[in-house]
Design a protein around this motif. Structure first.
Motif, short mmCIF file in Angstrom:
data_model
loop_
_atom_site.label_atom_id
_atom_site.label_comp_id
_atom_site.label_asym_id
_atom_site.label_seq_id
_atom_site.Cartn_x
_atom_site.Cartn_y
_atom_site.Cartn_z
N GLN A 58 30.46 -48.08 -70.26
CA GLN A 58 31.31 -47.78 -69.41
C GLN A 58 32.16 -48.18 -71.61
OE1 GLN A 58 31.76 -46.93 -66.33
NE2 GLN A 58 33.65 -46.34 -67.07
N ALA A 59 32.19 -49.14 -71.65
CA ALA A 59 33.15 -49.18 -73.14
C ALA A 59 32.90 -47.85 -73.33
CB ALA A 59 32.98 -50.21 -73.23
N VAL A 60 31.48 -47.30 -73.39
CA VAL A 60 31.44 -46.44 -75.02
C VAL A 60 31.80 -45.37 -74.11
CG1 VAL A 60 29.29 -45.07 -76.13
CG2 VAL A 60 29.38 -47.37 -76.20
N TYR A 61 31.80 -44.51 -72.82
CA TYR A 61 32.08 -43.88 -72.83
C TYR A 61 34.15 -43.18 -72.67
CZ TYR A 61 33.40 -40.40 -68.49
OH TYR A 61 33.23 -39.08 -67.22
N PHE A 84 22.53 -43.34 -68.84
CA PHE A 84 21.75 -44.21 -69.08
C PHE A 84 21.39 -45.77 -68.67
CE2 PHE A 84 19.76 -46.90 -72.88
CZ PHE A 84 18.15 -46.59 -72.02
N GLY A 85 22.87 -46.05 -69.02
CA GLY A 85 23.61 -47.74 -69.01
C GLY A 85 23.46 -48.27 -67.16
N GLN A 86 23.82 -47.36 -66.20
CA GLN A 86 23.38 -47.62 -65.14
C GLN A 86 21.47 -47.85 -64.18
OE1 GLN A 86 25.36 -43.75 -62.78
NE2 GLN A 86 27.07 -44.82 -62.78
N PHE A 87 20.96 -46.01 -65.39
CA PHE A 87 19.48 -46.94 -64.96
C PHE A 87 18.64 -47.70 -65.75
CE2 PHE A 87 14.88 -46.29 -67.04
CZ PHE A 87 14.48 -45.62 -65.69
N LEU A 88 19.53 -48.16 -66.66
CA LEU A 88 18.97 -49.51 -66.42
C LEU A 88 19.43 -50.76 -66.40
CD1 LEU A 88 17.33 -50.76 -69.84
CD2 LEU A 88 19.76 -50.89 -70.59
N SER A 89 20.63 -50.89 -65.50
CA SER A 89 20.78 -51.64 -64.87
C SER A 89 20.11 -51.79 -63.41
CB SER A 89 22.64 -51.73 -64.70
OG SER A 89 23.09 -52.80 -63.68
N ALA A 90 20.05 -50.25 -63.48
CA ALA A 90 19.47 -50.49 -62.22
C ALA A 90 17.76 -51.08 -62.47
CB ALA A 90 19.20 -49.30 -61.23
N PHE A 91 17.43 -51.10 -63.26
CA PHE A 91 15.93 -51.41 -63.36
C PHE A 91 15.72 -52.82 -63.10
CE2 PHE A 91 12.94 -52.32 -66.50
CZ PHE A 91 11.78 -52.08 -66.68
N LEU A 92 16.71 -53.07 -64.39
CA LEU A 92 16.99 -54.80 -64.11
C LEU A 92 17.24 -55.39 -63.12
CD1 LEU A 92 19.28 -55.55 -67.48
CD2 LEU A 92 16.48 -55.79 -67.16
N LEU A 93 18.03 -54.48 -62.03
CA LEU A 93 18.07 -55.27 -60.69
C LEU A 93 16.75 -55.07 -59.80
CD1 LEU A 93 20.76 -56.45 -59.21
CD2 LEU A 93 20.66 -53.85 -58.39
N GLU A 137 40.29 -52.46 -65.36
CA GLU A 137 41.52 -52.02 -65.15
C GLU A 137 41.49 -50.64 -64.95
OE1 GLU A 137 44.31 -54.98 -67.96
OE2 GLU A 137 42.92 -53.82 -69.20
N ARG A 138 41.59 -50.20 -64.01
CA ARG A 138 41.12 -48.65 -64.11
C ARG A 138 43.03 -47.64 -63.65
NH1 ARG A 138 36.35 -46.77 -61.62
NH2 ARG A 138 34.67 -48.57 -62.01
N GLU A 139 43.18 -47.27 -65.09
CA GLU A 139 44.73 -47.12 -64.44
C GLU A 139 44.53 -45.51 -64.53
OE1 GLU A 139 46.45 -48.38 -68.12
OE2 GLU A 139 46.44 -50.51 -67.90
N ASP A 140 44.95 -44.60 -63.82
CA ASP A 140 45.41 -43.07 -63.58
C ASP A 140 46.36 -43.07 -64.58
OD1 ASP A 140 42.58 -43.27 -62.03
OD2 ASP A 140 43.85 -43.25 -60.35
N GLU A 141 45.73 -42.71 -65.92
CA GLU A 141 46.86 -41.88 -66.39
C GLU A 141 46.61 -40.68 -66.51
OE1 GLU A 141 46.59 -43.77 -71.10
OE2 GLU A 141 46.98 -45.73 -70.05
N ASP A 142 46.01 -39.65 -66.33
CA ASP A 142 45.34 -38.05 -66.32
C ASP A 142 46.00 -37.34 -64.97
OD1 ASP A 142 44.02 -38.77 -68.05
OD2 ASP A 142 42.13 -38.83 -67.47
N GLU A 143 47.10 -38.78 -64.48
CA GLU A 143 46.83 -37.56 -63.09
C GLU A 143 49.05 -37.76 -63.25
OE1 GLU A 143 46.19 -39.56 -59.55
OE2 GLU A 143 44.74 -39.77 -59.69
N VAL A 144 48.90 -36.44 -63.24
CA VAL A 144 50.53 -36.18 -63.20
C VAL A 144 51.92 -36.72 -62.47
CG1 VAL A 144 52.72 -34.31 -63.88
CG2 VAL A 144 50.43 -34.11 -65.20
N PRO A 145 52.57 -37.43 -62.29
CA PRO A 145 53.41 -37.69 -60.74
C PRO A 145 54.15 -36.80 -60.32
CG PRO A 145 54.28 -38.32 -63.13
CD PRO A 145 52.61 -38.26 -63.89
N ASP A 146 54.13 -36.75 -58.51
CA ASP A 146 54.61 -35.69 -58.36
C ASP A 146 56.60 -36.08 -58.56
OD1 ASP A 146 55.46 -33.75 -56.91
OD2 ASP A 146 55.32 -34.67 -55.18
N LEU A 147 56.90 -35.39 -59.31
CA LEU A 147 58.56 -35.00 -59.61
C LEU A 147 59.60 -33.62 -58.27
CD1 LEU A 147 58.56 -34.45 -63.05
CD2 LEU A 147 58.09 -36.95 -61.76
#
Length: 152
Positions: A58-61, A84-93, A137-147
């Motif tokens: 997620q940090a690399v992404y 691949f990170g999700q697959f590896l995590s699921a494999f370990l789990l 911290e999920r910040e939605d910076e891509d969304e333009v606020p409705d003016l």
């Protein structure tokens, strides 16, 4: 303001509660290892690091978001890393869940050690997952606020 509402909304209380649950999970895994077998401790470590590939990918992404490449073929490479990170995590789990069962059927672990390892590992993984989602911290910076400008 009600005292129970402030208790539930205080982030420090959430962290302390998660720490208590994490310690209970490690206690159950260590108690499973009391029977003279060290495999439950290895399985506890597998549960503890199972969410780590998701966090790393997620940090690399997220670091590759600003490459200004609008070609869909190149953006799929970041999806491959994330998946691949999700697959590896699921494999370990899944390995953490089924390894005690396999060791029990091989007569290496007792039934009590198997149950304690699975419950303790579930508590460990759930706490690590909750900690990481709490500090994510999920910040939605891509969304333009409705003016409120209307139709142009």
């Amino acid at each position: 303001m009600n005292s129970t509402t402030s208790f539930k909304s205080n982030p420090l209380n959430k962290i302390i509660g998660l720490s208590i649950i994490l310690s209970m999970g490690f206690l159950l895994v260590i108690l499973a290892g009391i029977y003279g077998n060290w495999f439950p401790i290895i399985i506890g470590i597998i549960f503890a690091i199972a969410h780590l590939p998701v966090v790393i990918t997620q940090a690399v992404y997220n670091s590759s978001d600003y490459d200004f490449s609008f070609d869909p073929a190149t953006s799929s490479s970041t999806n491959v890393v994330k998946e691949f990170g999700q697959f590896l995590s699921a494999f370990l789990l899944v390995s953490g869940f089924y390894l005690p069962v396999i060791l029990h059927h091989s007569l290496i672990l007792t039934r009590t050690a198997m149950v304690l390892t699975i419950i303790g590992g579930t508590l460990i993984y759930g706490t690590v997952y909750t900690f990481s989602s709490f500090f994510d911290e999920r910040e939605d910076e891509d969304e333009v606020p409705d003016l409120g400008g209307g139709v142009i």
